[in-house]
Design a protein around this motif. Structure first.
Motif, PDB file in Angstrom:
ATOM      1  N   ILE A  26      -1.438  -0.845  -4.178  1.00  0.00           N
ATOM      2  CA  ILE A  26      -2.588   0.064  -3.824  1.00  0.00           C
ATOM      3  C   ILE A  26      -2.455   1.453  -3.561  1.00  0.00           C
ATOM      4  O   ILE A  26      -1.832   1.942  -2.571  1.00  0.00           O
ATOM      5  CB  ILE A  26      -3.495  -0.656  -2.618  1.00  0.00           C
ATOM      6  CG1 ILE A  26      -3.788  -2.211  -2.985  1.00  0.00           C
ATOM      7  CG2 ILE A  26      -4.741  -0.090  -2.355  1.00  0.00           C
ATOM      8  CD1 ILE A  26      -3.931  -2.944  -1.667  1.00  0.00           C
ATOM      9  N   ARG A  84     -11.154   0.987   0.528  1.00  0.00           N
ATOM     10  CA  ARG A  84     -10.723  -0.290   0.309  1.00  0.00           C
ATOM     11  C   ARG A  84     -10.096  -1.004   1.596  1.00  0.00           C
ATOM     12  O   ARG A  84      -9.574  -0.634   2.430  1.00  0.00           O
ATOM     13  CB  ARG A  84      -9.452  -0.138  -0.696  1.00  0.00           C
ATOM     14  CG  ARG A  84      -9.418  -1.411  -1.345  1.00  0.00           C
ATOM     15  CD  ARG A  84      -8.546  -1.496  -2.504  1.00  0.00           C
ATOM     16  NE  ARG A  84      -7.785  -2.599  -2.408  1.00  0.00           N
ATOM     17  CZ  ARG A  84      -7.245  -3.148  -3.654  1.00  0.00           C
ATOM     18  NH1 ARG A  84      -6.983  -2.543  -4.869  1.00  0.00           N
ATOM     19  NH2 ARG A  84      -6.902  -4.222  -3.455  1.00  0.00           N
ATOM     20  N   GLU A  85     -10.685  -2.341   1.264  1.00  0.00           N
ATOM     21  CA  GLU A  85     -10.081  -3.350   2.576  1.00  0.00           C
ATOM     22  C   GLU A  85      -8.625  -3.413   2.199  1.00  0.00           C
ATOM     23  O   GLU A  85      -8.113  -3.566   1.129  1.00  0.00           O
ATOM     24  CB  GLU A  85     -10.700  -4.698   2.055  1.00  0.00           C
ATOM     25  CG  GLU A  85     -10.727  -6.116   2.695  1.00  0.00           C
ATOM     26  CD  GLU A  85     -11.302  -5.532   4.022  1.00  0.00           C
ATOM     27  OE1 GLU A  85     -10.733  -5.925   5.244  1.00  0.00           O
ATOM     28  OE2 GLU A  85     -12.502  -5.196   4.157  1.00  0.00           O
ATOM     29  N   LEU A  86      -7.899  -3.563   3.505  1.00  0.00           N
ATOM     30  CA  LEU A  86      -6.605  -3.322   3.469  1.00  0.00           C
ATOM     31  C   LEU A  86      -6.002  -4.519   4.222  1.00  0.00           C
ATOM     32  O   LEU A  86      -4.917  -4.488   4.688  1.00  0.00           O
ATOM     33  CB  LEU A  86      -5.860  -2.075   3.947  1.00  0.00           C
ATOM     34  CG  LEU A  86      -6.353  -0.773   3.199  1.00  0.00           C
ATOM     35  CD1 LEU A  86      -5.900   0.406   3.862  1.00  0.00           C
ATOM     36  CD2 LEU A  86      -5.807  -0.763   1.947  1.00  0.00           C
ATOM     37  N   MET A 104      -3.246   4.960  -2.486  1.00  0.00           N
ATOM     38  CA  MET A 104      -4.215   5.538  -1.854  1.00  0.00           C
ATOM     39  C   MET A 104      -4.640   6.989  -2.465  1.00  0.00           C
ATOM     40  O   MET A 104      -5.715   7.372  -1.859  1.00  0.00           O
ATOM     41  CB  MET A 104      -3.744   5.521  -0.396  1.00  0.00           C
ATOM     42  CG  MET A 104      -3.613   4.376   0.495  1.00  0.00           C
ATOM     43  SD  MET A 104      -4.886   2.992   0.197  1.00  0.00           S
ATOM     44  CE  MET A 104      -6.205   3.818   1.479  1.00  0.00           C
ATOM     45  N   ARG A 106      -6.444  -0.064   9.584  1.00  0.00           N
ATOM     46  CA  ARG A 106      -7.053  -0.791   8.672  1.00  0.00           C
ATOM     47  C   ARG A 106      -6.413  -1.794   7.985  1.00  0.00           C
ATOM     48  O   ARG A 106      -6.539  -3.035   7.641  1.00  0.00           O
ATOM     49  CB  ARG A 106      -7.513   0.063   7.455  1.00  0.00           C
ATOM     50  CG  ARG A 106      -8.729   0.740   7.748  1.00  0.00           C
ATOM     51  CD  ARG A 106      -8.916   1.992   7.077  1.00  0.00           C
ATOM     52  NE  ARG A 106      -9.286   1.693   5.694  1.00  0.00           N
ATOM     53  CZ  ARG A 106      -9.142   2.334   4.456  1.00  0.00           C
ATOM     54  NH1 ARG A 106      -8.432   3.629   4.436  1.00  0.00           N
ATOM     55  NH2 ARG A 106      -9.168   1.852   3.205  1.00  0.00           N
ATOM     56  N   GLU A 137     -10.584   5.518  -6.225  1.00  0.00           N
ATOM     57  CA  GLU A 137     -11.355   4.171  -5.997  1.00  0.00           C
ATOM     58  C   GLU A 137     -10.543   3.304  -4.955  1.00  0.00           C
ATOM     59  O   GLU A 137     -11.335   2.399  -4.543  1.00  0.00           O
ATOM     60  CB  GLU A 137     -10.998   3.269  -7.309  1.00  0.00           C
ATOM     61  CG  GLU A 137      -9.847   3.020  -7.913  1.00  0.00           C
ATOM     62  CD  GLU A 137      -9.327   3.916  -8.828  1.00  0.00           C
ATOM     63  OE1 GLU A 137      -9.666   5.328  -8.730  1.00  0.00           O
ATOM     64  OE2 GLU A 137      -8.245   3.663  -9.829  1.00  0.00           O
ATOM     65  N   ASN A 138      -9.494   3.777  -4.461  1.00  0.00           N
ATOM     66  CA  ASN A 138      -9.145   2.723  -3.307  1.00  0.00           C
ATOM     67  C   ASN A 138      -9.399   3.631  -1.887  1.00  0.00           C
ATOM     68  O   ASN A 138      -9.058   3.010  -0.660  1.00  0.00           O
ATOM     69  CB  ASN A 138      -7.505   3.100  -3.331  1.00  0.00           C
ATOM     70  CG  ASN A 138      -7.038   1.862  -4.457  1.00  0.00           C
ATOM     71  OD1 ASN A 138      -7.826   0.944  -4.709  1.00  0.00           O
ATOM     72  ND2 ASN A 138      -5.775   2.390  -4.943  1.00  0.00           N
ATOM     73  N   VAL A 190       0.844  -1.078   0.084  1.00  0.00           N
ATOM     74  CA  VAL A 190       0.067   0.016  -0.133  1.00  0.00           C
ATOM     75  C   VAL A 190       0.999   1.261  -0.166  1.00  0.00           C
ATOM     76  O   VAL A 190       2.039   1.287   0.825  1.00  0.00           O
ATOM     77  CB  VAL A 190      -1.073  -0.060   1.172  1.00  0.00           C
ATOM     78  CG1 VAL A 190      -0.432   0.056   2.359  1.00  0.00           C
ATOM     79  CG2 VAL A 190      -1.975   1.051   1.022  1.00  0.00           C
TER      80      VAL A 190
END
Ligand code: NDP
Ligand code: OXD
Length: 320
Positions: free
Chosen positions: A32, A42-44, A34, A62, A38-39, A8
């Motif tokens: 990913i 988001r599930e991390l 940030m 998260r 769209e992020n 991330v």
């Protein structure tokens, strides 16, 4: 390349420089970013690595499975002091390009004050042709560097090349060829010899507000430049700006070069902007080259995944 953990990236740098540097970085690994809308939510989970600069406050709660946190810069106060961090290694950014940039800035500022650039800038605006006399040489001036880490040591070496007499101060004793060094207990002796003070300290509980009226008053008066000069590219939280303004106004300090401030961006209301003996830059002394940052992160991940120790891991107790 199945099995490579995603990474991330939450860097509050220019969006385009991050996007461009990501092209071709972290091959075989999902990135990913940030910064992309769209992020946002988001599930991390299931992510081993994060590269961050002033990240989203919820990131560490998260991304519960992180194994290593990489700082997008050399300093780590932006994460250590601002977030409740999991007990994980935090790796800071150490890189030739960043070190070179910082030394360029420090040498530029020291030379600017030696060669009276702020006074000549005023004279130029006034169309005034007047040489300032006397003109001391670098060898007549002692630059004292607070912080003899990666950046302080390189700046010391390059200031010496320009001819300055260089001394340094750090928490633990150091031996550096050609440079007289002082440890924590030697602060007074160090300050009393210093004509140009260079701040390259990290911001920690012990360095917060260290550059205050009492410190400025202990710098050498009557050296080759007449009055001492303060140069700070470490962190603004280490300087007491009210004291600094007063020291410049009252002539305790003859000049200053500041890249960092108590609060950034520096308020348009700050009296520092208009001071003729102060040079202001917008926390730009040594910005991270994002491609170099990602190459450094990849190299450290490769070490981590092959069982070698990570480099440049922060001492969480010391705060840097
Ligand atoms: P390092 O961790 O390599 O060095 C830090 C130095 O500060 C060490 O010499 C350390 O002493 C000394 N130090 C820390 N705490 C104290 C203390 N309480 N008393 C005396 N000395 C102390 O850091 P870097 O040189 O890589 O970077 C320094 C700082 O520069 C960063 O933390 C960051 O804040 C700032 N920076 C600013 C940038 C800009 O663009 N303006 C860019 C990059 C960095 P010891 O050697 O004994 O451990
Ligand atoms: C850093 C900075 O810490 O740019 O790298 O301030």
């Amino acid at each position: 390349m199945a099995g490579k953990s995603p990474i991330v990236v939450d860097l509050k740098f220019s969006r385009t420089s991050v996007a461009e540097a990501l092209e071709g970085a972290f091959r075989g690994r999902e990135v990913i970013n940030m910064a992309l809308p769209e992020n946002a939510g988001r599930e991390l989970q299931g992510i081993d690595y994060a590269v961050v600069w002033k990240p989203d406050p919820t990131l560490f709660s998260r991304a519960k499975d992180l194994k290593v946190i990489f700082s997008g810069g050399a300093g780590v106060d932006h994460i250590l002091s601002a977030y409740k961090l999991p007990d994980l290694p935090v790796v800071r950014f150490v890189d030739r390009s960043l070190t070179d940039r910082m030394s360029e800035w420090v040498v530029l500022q020291a030379l600017s004050h030696l060669r009276r650039a702020p006074v000549y800038a005023v004279q130029q605006r006034e169309r005034l042709w007047r040489e300032i006399d006397p003109q001391p040489e670098a060898r007549d001036v002692t630059v004292g560097i607070m912080g003899l880490g990666v950046l302080g040591r390189d700046a010391a070496k390059k200031l010496k090349l320009m001819g300055f007499n260089v001394i340094g101060w750090s928490r633990s004793p150091k031996r550096i060829e050609g440079i007289e060094t002082f440890d924590a207990a030697g602060l007074d002796a160090f300050l009393s010899r210093t004509d140009i003070l260079v701040g390259l300290l990290p911001l920690t509980a012990n360095t917060k507000g260290i550059y205050d009226a009492s410190l400025f008053a202990r710098l050498r008066q009557g050296g080759a430049l007449g009055k001492p000069v303060f140069i700070n590219a470490g962190r603004g939280g280490s300087q007491v700006e009210m004291d600094l303004v007063e020291a410049l106004e009252k002539g305790v300090l003859g000049g200053a070069s500041l890249d960092v401030f108590e609060s950034e961006p520096l308020s348009p209301e700050s009296s520092l902007w208009a001071m003729e003996n102060a040079i202001i830059t917008p926390h730009a002394a040594a910005s991270s080259d994002v491609r170099a940052l990602f190459a450094h992160v990849e190299a450290q991940i490769a070490r981590f995944e092959t069982g070698q120790p990570l480099e440049y891991v922060v001492d969480r107790d010391a705060g840097y």
